[in-house]
Scaffold this motif. Structure first.
Motif, PDB file in Angstrom:
ATOM      1  N   PRO A   1       1.050  -1.158  -0.126  1.00  0.00           N
ATOM      2  CA  PRO A   1      -0.062   0.013  -0.156  1.00  0.00           C
ATOM      3  C   PRO A   1       0.821   1.097   0.037  1.00  0.00           C
ATOM      4  CG  PRO A   1      -0.937  -1.446   1.551  1.00  0.00           C
ATOM      5  CD  PRO A   1       0.490  -2.092   1.045  1.00  0.00           C
ATOM      6  N   LEU A   2       0.240   2.369  -0.759  1.00  0.00           N
ATOM      7  CA  LEU A   2       1.366   3.380  -0.901  1.00  0.00           C
ATOM      8  C   LEU A   2       1.053   4.329   0.303  1.00  0.00           C
ATOM      9  CD1 LEU A   2       2.650   5.560  -2.601  1.00  0.00           C
ATOM     10  CD2 LEU A   2       0.694   6.583  -3.270  1.00  0.00           C
ATOM     11  N   ALA A   3       0.030   3.994   1.320  1.00  0.00           N
ATOM     12  CA  ALA A   3      -0.306   4.555   2.234  1.00  0.00           C
ATOM     13  C   ALA A   3       0.610   4.220   3.572  1.00  0.00           C
ATOM     14  CB  ALA A   3      -1.644   4.441   2.917  1.00  0.00           C
ATOM     15  N   PHE A   4       1.130   2.825   3.389  1.00  0.00           N
ATOM     16  CA  PHE A   4       2.200   2.334   4.317  1.00  0.00           C
ATOM     17  C   PHE A   4       3.644   3.085   3.950  1.00  0.00           C
ATOM     18  CE2 PHE A   4       5.629  -0.614   5.362  1.00  0.00           C
ATOM     19  CZ  PHE A   4       5.168  -0.943   6.857  1.00  0.00           C
ATOM     20  N   HIS A  44       6.974   4.416   9.180  1.00  0.00           N
ATOM     21  CA  HIS A  44       7.438   3.405   8.711  1.00  0.00           C
ATOM     22  C   HIS A  44       9.016   3.222   7.999  1.00  0.00           C
ATOM     23  CE1 HIS A  44       3.047   2.380   8.376  1.00  0.00           C
ATOM     24  NE2 HIS A  44       3.459   1.957   9.569  1.00  0.00           N
ATOM     25  N   HIS A  45       9.684   4.583   8.137  1.00  0.00           N
ATOM     26  CA  HIS A  45      10.974   4.664   7.614  1.00  0.00           C
ATOM     27  C   HIS A  45      11.896   4.661   8.731  1.00  0.00           C
ATOM     28  CE1 HIS A  45       9.065   7.289   4.179  1.00  0.00           C
ATOM     29  NE2 HIS A  45       8.394   6.027   4.292  1.00  0.00           N
ATOM     30  N   ALA A  46      12.864   3.848   8.703  1.00  0.00           N
ATOM     31  CA  ALA A  46      13.921   3.613   9.720  1.00  0.00           C
ATOM     32  C   ALA A  46      15.400   3.866   8.935  1.00  0.00           C
ATOM     33  CB  ALA A  46      13.934   2.202  10.471  1.00  0.00           C
ATOM     34  N   ARG A  47      16.225   4.106   9.899  1.00  0.00           N
ATOM     35  CA  ARG A  47      17.835   4.123   9.305  1.00  0.00           C
ATOM     36  C   ARG A  47      18.422   2.920   9.873  1.00  0.00           C
ATOM     37  NH1 ARG A  47      19.877  10.349   8.987  1.00  0.00           N
ATOM     38  NH2 ARG A  47      18.174  11.198   8.067  1.00  0.00           N
ATOM     39  N   ASP A  48      19.221   2.404   9.036  1.00  0.00           N
ATOM     40  CA  ASP A  48      20.124   1.014   9.488  1.00  0.00           C
ATOM     41  C   ASP A  48      21.412   1.266   8.973  1.00  0.00           C
ATOM     42  OD1 ASP A  48      20.985  -1.151  10.625  1.00  0.00           O
ATOM     43  OD2 ASP A  48      19.309  -2.325   9.758  1.00  0.00           O
ATOM     44  N   SER A  49      22.513   0.483   9.412  1.00  0.00           N
ATOM     45  CA  SER A  49      23.560   0.716   8.760  1.00  0.00           C
ATOM     46  C   SER A  49      24.433  -0.897   8.715  1.00  0.00           C
ATOM     47  CB  SER A  49      24.603   1.577   9.511  1.00  0.00           C
ATOM     48  OG  SER A  49      24.653   1.112  10.908  1.00  0.00           O
ATOM     49  N   ARG A  50      25.531  -0.994   7.819  1.00  0.00           N
ATOM     50  CA  ARG A  50      26.135  -1.894   7.794  1.00  0.00           C
ATOM     51  C   ARG A  50      27.638  -1.785   7.542  1.00  0.00           C
ATOM     52  NH1 ARG A  50      23.399  -6.103   3.679  1.00  0.00           N
ATOM     53  NH2 ARG A  50      21.800  -6.174   5.205  1.00  0.00           N
ATOM     54  N   VAL A  51      28.419  -2.704   7.545  1.00  0.00           N
ATOM     55  CA  VAL A  51      29.917  -2.319   7.077  1.00  0.00           C
ATOM     56  C   VAL A  51      29.764  -2.961   5.525  1.00  0.00           C
ATOM     57  CG1 VAL A  51      32.410  -3.089   7.533  1.00  0.00           C
ATOM     58  CG2 VAL A  51      30.951  -2.653   9.355  1.00  0.00           C
ATOM     59  N   ARG A  62      28.236   2.053   6.306  1.00  0.00           N
ATOM     60  CA  ARG A  62      27.270   2.654   5.246  1.00  0.00           C
ATOM     61  C   ARG A  62      25.779   2.725   5.769  1.00  0.00           C
ATOM     62  NH1 ARG A  62      31.516   3.909   3.775  1.00  0.00           N
ATOM     63  NH2 ARG A  62      32.525   3.370   1.524  1.00  0.00           N
ATOM     64  N   HIS A  63      25.068   3.784   5.732  1.00  0.00           N
ATOM     65  CA  HIS A  63      23.857   4.182   6.445  1.00  0.00           C
ATOM     66  C   HIS A  63      23.078   3.949   5.074  1.00  0.00           C
ATOM     67  CE1 HIS A  63      25.501   5.592  10.048  1.00  0.00           C
ATOM     68  NE2 HIS A  63      26.521   5.995   9.344  1.00  0.00           N
ATOM     69  N   PHE A  64      21.790   3.657   5.469  1.00  0.00           N
ATOM     70  CA  PHE A  64      20.745   3.303   4.550  1.00  0.00           C
ATOM     71  C   PHE A  64      19.156   3.425   5.400  1.00  0.00           C
ATOM     72  CE2 PHE A  64      22.350  -0.682   5.602  1.00  0.00           C
ATOM     73  CZ  PHE A  64      21.423  -1.405   6.132  1.00  0.00           C
ATOM     74  N   TYR A  65      18.187   3.545   4.404  1.00  0.00           N
ATOM     75  CA  TYR A  65      16.891   3.537   4.795  1.00  0.00           C
ATOM     76  C   TYR A  65      16.346   2.018   4.849  1.00  0.00           C
ATOM     77  CZ  TYR A  65      16.352   8.637   5.096  1.00  0.00           C
ATOM     78  OH  TYR A  65      16.241  10.056   5.247  1.00  0.00           O
ATOM     79  N   THR A  66      15.504   1.815   5.676  1.00  0.00           N
ATOM     80  CA  THR A  66      14.863   0.454   5.492  1.00  0.00           C
ATOM     81  C   THR A  66      13.318   0.717   5.938  1.00  0.00           C
ATOM     82  OG1 THR A  66      14.644  -1.776   6.507  1.00  0.00           O
ATOM     83  CG2 THR A  66      15.445   0.025   7.860  1.00  0.00           C
ATOM     84  N   MET A  67      12.441  -0.265   5.282  1.00  0.00           N
ATOM     85  CA  MET A  67      10.934  -0.094   5.401  1.00  0.00           C
ATOM     86  C   MET A  67      10.429  -1.382   5.541  1.00  0.00           C
ATOM     87  SD  MET A  67      10.368   2.833   2.593  1.00  0.00           S
ATOM     88  CE  MET A  67      11.051   4.241   2.602  1.00  0.00           C
ATOM     89  N   PRO A  68      10.552  -2.268   6.650  1.00  0.00           N
ATOM     90  CA  PRO A  68       9.928  -3.416   6.834  1.00  0.00           C
ATOM     91  C   PRO A  68       8.535  -3.490   6.468  1.00  0.00           C
ATOM     92  CG  PRO A  68      11.577  -2.956   8.728  1.00  0.00           C
ATOM     93  CD  PRO A  68      11.087  -1.574   7.886  1.00  0.00           C
ATOM     94  N   PHE A  69       8.020  -4.513   5.889  1.00  0.00           N
ATOM     95  CA  PHE A  69       6.572  -4.648   5.785  1.00  0.00           C
ATOM     96  C   PHE A  69       6.329  -6.106   5.857  1.00  0.00           C
ATOM     97  CE2 PHE A  69       2.987  -5.543   2.634  1.00  0.00           C
ATOM     98  CZ  PHE A  69       2.257  -4.723   3.117  1.00  0.00           C
ATOM     99  N   GLY A  70       5.757  -6.569   6.958  1.00  0.00           N
ATOM    100  CA  GLY A  70       5.533  -7.827   7.361  1.00  0.00           C
ATOM    101  C   GLY A  70       7.119  -8.443   7.160  1.00  0.00           C
TER     102      GLY A  70
END
Length: 204
Positions: free
Chosen positions: A152-155, A161-168, A174-182
């Motif tokens: 859904p576009l609403a989600f 529902h926008h979070a920030r995460d990072s990994r090596v 490196r930082h990036f956005y994540t949007m878990p959906f189920g």
């Protein structure tokens, strides 16, 4: 209401301010801007397909095939490299969507282009924003796509529902956005492009 009529209204109100400047991995990793600017020379296009559903608009996404050399198993928009025979990025996005998931271009109305998304892997990706009318049937290409689905576009346009995460990556964080959906994990370039859509059309 997160529907197509509202999307069209927001596009008309936003005007040319929607399209500039370029976006990319450097947004959350400013130290990479110069490096990305020099490296992002391979042109690609993706279809940001907004499906016109009665219950509310949704976004068409895929899960890349597990056997692919790069980004296997990741959630992505239909798309790929711009070929010499393509008349432009719009044509490339439509061609790739038809090749990857069997989406007939007759059901697709291109609205415009979002800012190019430059990546650390050397791509300059143009997101092609489009309305997809219902009635289409999909046939995912198993060599490229494991799954095709809608969110859904609403989600996706809800900042909660926008979070920030990072990994090596290559020895650096490196930082990036994540949007878990189920059970689906939308992150990286796909989440970054969705974040751009949010910032340009839904955050103001």
């Amino acid at each position: 209401m997160f529907d197509v009529a509202d999307l069209r209204h927001r596009l008309d109100a936003r005007g040319a301010a929607l399209f500039e400047p370029d976006d990319g991995d450097h947004r959350l990793n400013p130290e990479l801007e110069a490096t990305i600017g020099e490296a992002a020379t391979r042109e690609a296009a993706v279809l940001v397909g907004i499906v016109d559903r009665e219950a509310g608009a949704s976004v068409l996404l895929t899960t890349r095939a597990a056997g692919l050399r790069t980004h296997s198993g990741q959630i992505a928009f239909p798309g790929g490299a711009v070929d010499p025979g393509d008349s432009g990025v719009e044509a490339a996005a439509l061609r790739e969507a038809q090749e990857e998931v069997g989406l007939d271009p007759r059901f697709v109305e291109v609205l415009g282009l979002l800012p190019r998304y430059r990546t650390t892997t050397g791509f300059a990706i143009t997101p092609v924003l489009a309305i997809v009318q219902p009635g289409f049937s999909l046939r995912p290409n198993p060599t490229e796509v494991d799954d095709v689905f809608e969110v859904p576009l609403a989600f996706l346009m809800d900042e909660a529902h926008h979070a920030r995460d990072s990994r090596v990556w290559k020895g650096h964080i490196r930082h990036f956005y994540t949007m878990p959906f189920g059970e689906r994990h939308i992150w990286g370039v796909t989440a970054g492009i969705l974040r751009t859509l949010y910032e340009r059309l839904y955050a103001w």
